[in-house]
Enzyme design. Structure first.
Site, PDB file in Angstrom:
ATOM      1  N   CYS A 209       0.872  -1.188   0.000  1.00  0.00           N
ATOM      2  CA  CYS A 209       0.000   0.000   0.000  1.00  0.00           C
ATOM      3  C   CYS A 209       0.897   1.222   0.000  1.00  0.00           C
ATOM      4  O   CYS A 209       0.903   2.027   0.945  1.00  0.00           O
ATOM      5  CB  CYS A 209      -0.920  -0.008   1.219  1.00  0.00           C
ATOM      6  N   ALA A 210       1.660   1.386  -1.069  1.00  0.00           N
ATOM      7  CA  ALA A 210       2.765   2.348  -1.082  1.00  0.00           C
ATOM      8  C   ALA A 210       2.325   3.797  -1.091  1.00  0.00           C
ATOM      9  O   ALA A 210       3.066   4.673  -0.642  1.00  0.00           O
ATOM     10  CB  ALA A 210       3.663   2.070  -2.293  1.00  0.00           C
ATOM     11  N   GLY A 213       4.711   6.808  -1.599  1.00  0.00           N
ATOM     12  CA  GLY A 213       6.024   6.185  -1.481  1.00  0.00           C
ATOM     13  C   GLY A 213       6.917   6.647  -0.359  1.00  0.00           C
ATOM     14  O   GLY A 213       8.120   6.383  -0.395  1.00  0.00           O
ATOM     15  N   LYS A 215       7.306   5.525   2.764  1.00  0.00           N
ATOM     16  CA  LYS A 215       7.973   4.391   3.402  1.00  0.00           C
ATOM     17  C   LYS A 215       8.800   3.604   2.391  1.00  0.00           C
ATOM     18  O   LYS A 215       9.833   3.019   2.741  1.00  0.00           O
ATOM     19  CB  LYS A 215       6.939   3.497   4.096  1.00  0.00           C
ATOM     20  N   ASP A 233       0.109   0.000  -5.405  1.00  0.00           N
ATOM     21  CA  ASP A 233      -1.020   0.717  -4.811  1.00  0.00           C
ATOM     22  C   ASP A 233      -2.161   0.758  -5.825  1.00  0.00           C
ATOM     23  O   ASP A 233      -1.955   0.580  -7.035  1.00  0.00           O
ATOM     24  CB  ASP A 233      -0.625   2.140  -4.405  1.00  0.00           C
ATOM     25  N   ASP A 281       1.016  -1.112   4.818  1.00  0.00           N
ATOM     26  CA  ASP A 281       0.665   0.159   5.465  1.00  0.00           C
ATOM     27  C   ASP A 281      -0.796   0.419   5.119  1.00  0.00           C
ATOM     28  O   ASP A 281      -1.122   1.183   4.221  1.00  0.00           O
ATOM     29  CB  ASP A 281       1.582   1.269   4.942  1.00  0.00           C
ATOM     30  N   CYS A 334      -1.903   3.918  10.855  1.00  0.00           N
ATOM     31  CA  CYS A 334      -1.731   5.166  11.614  1.00  0.00           C
ATOM     32  C   CYS A 334      -3.023   5.420  12.403  1.00  0.00           C
ATOM     33  O   CYS A 334      -3.649   6.469  12.297  1.00  0.00           O
ATOM     34  CB  CYS A 334      -1.381   6.337  10.711  1.00  0.00           C
TER      35      CYS A 334
END
Length: 393
Positions: A209-210, A213, A215, A233, A281, A334
């Site tokens: 789940c970039a 980008g 991370k 993604d 992510d 998050c």
């Protein structure tokens, strides 16, 4: 603008922000930008004062206010000078009616406050979610080092190996080091969860789940461009931002894959059972990022949270098909809601035999079994949950 006109401008903006939250329209920062583009007469001091008033109101109101006036009136309860500006003057707000009431204070809408409390986020810990975030950067190890880089200001060194912290509002985007790709803006917590991946040179790493980008670039820098990195993604626009960012950073991203929602494994068939690490992510409610996006807590509903949980389950199951035997999934959200963290990993383990949770080794944060959690109050980071699971066979 006169002081009363600034108050009226804040009310109008809050009306638009409330409508945007309820209709899933534009976010607050875009609405504020568009508002002042249409009002060139407003000077920089006016824009700053209005913006400050708007965000003070957003942070103070828990449930979604009925309107912008109610949102500002809650601030006027503690500030007589602000209430005096409701004077009916030209371009100012009309006087306060005897029966007019202010919006309700709080952390979030009631249901969401209760969900946070169930996840042990309450009291001072919950209040910290609505503070002002500092500005953290990651020194790009492909181009520079934290110990020797020369910047216009000296930052505070944090736990992550290449992290520096500056005060809120520091204009790092104007610095040559930013334009040259030697630094990236990235929250300290985000940098730390990348450290938790623990990939090694030579590994195949998929960022499932970039997004844009952030991370992905951190992993490439940490591994010195010595791993095979795949960024994937479903969002074409966000994924499209990765190429120019990677060029600027000197990061080698071996493959960029646009995914069709629900058909991710078809696009990633080349990597079935081949990844050493898959970073998930996952899309989430973002409760850990309220310091930066406080109005986002007005946008989430119980039904949307349930849909996000289904999506989080789905991407974890996709990741399970990509890792090789003994490979590792690092799951990150998050969010500080257990429904988007521990509960999702527990559910994954219950429906996937042969998988076990790994311990998380971070210098800060707290164990939240079967993973680890960071929060603004204890750790000074955005809120994150991170867990690792590996396939034993």
């Amino acid at each position: 603008m006169r002081p009363a006109a600034r108050v009226q401008a804040a009310i109008e903006l809050l009306d638009a922000i409330i409508h945007g939250a309820q209709s899933k329209g534009a976010p607050a920062d875009r609405l504020i930008s568009e508002y002042f583009k249409a009002r060139r007469y407003a000077g920089s001091k006016d824009r700053r004062a209005v913006r400050e008033l708007v965000y003070r109101a957003i942070r103070t109101c828990g449930p979604v206010p009925e309107n912008g006036r109610a949102a500002v009136l809650v601030l006027a309860e503690d500030d007589a000078s602000l209430r005096d500006l409701f004077d009916g003057s030209e371009h100012g707000p009309r006087p306060v009616a005897p029966a007019e009431t202010a919006a309700k204070r709080g952390i979030a809408p009631q249901w969401l406050t209760e969900e946070l409390a169930k996840s042990d986020i309450k009291g001072e810990v919950a209040e910290a979610l609505l503070g002002r975030a500092p500005l953290d950067i990651r020194v790009n190890a492909l181009k520079a080092d934290r110990e020797t880089i020369e910047l216009p200001e000296s930052g505070e060194q944090l736990t992550a190996p290449q992290s520096l912290r500056f005060p809120f509002g520091t204009q790092v985007e104007q610095w040559p080091a930013y334009r040259e790709g030697a630094i990236e803006v990235q929250d300290h917590g985000s940098q730390l969860v990348c450290e938790a991946v623990q990939a090694k040179p030579g590994d195949v790493v998929i960022d499932l789940c970039a997004g844009a980008g952030g991370k992905t670039l951190a992993l490439a820098a940490k591994l010195g461009n010595a791993a095979t990195i795949v960024a994937a993604d479903t969002d074409k626009r966000r994924l499209g931002n990765l190429a120019p960012r990677s060029r600027r950073a000197g990061a080698e991203i071996d493959h960029t894959v646009l995914l069709d929602p629900g058909k991710e494994l078809e696009a990633l068939v080349e990597w079935h059972g081949k990844a050493d690490h898959v970073l998930v992510d996952a899309p989430c409610s973002g409760t850990g990022t309220w310091r930066r996006n406080p109005e986002s807590r007005w946008r989430i509903t119980p039904n949307e949270l349930a849909k996000l949980n289904e999506l989080q389950n789905h991407v974890l199951d996709v990741a399970a098909k990509l890792v090789k035997p003994g490979g590792v999934i690092t799951f990150v959200t998050c969010s500080l809601l257990d429904a988007e963290g521990p509960d999702r990993i527990t559910a994954f383990l219950s429906r996937n035999e042969g998988w076990v949770a790994q311990p998380i080794q971070l210098e800060i944060g707290q164990t939240r079994a079967p993973g680890h959690r960071l929060n603004p109050f204890h750790d000074g980071t955005d809120g994150f949950f991170v867990a690792k699971v590996n396939s034993a066979c």
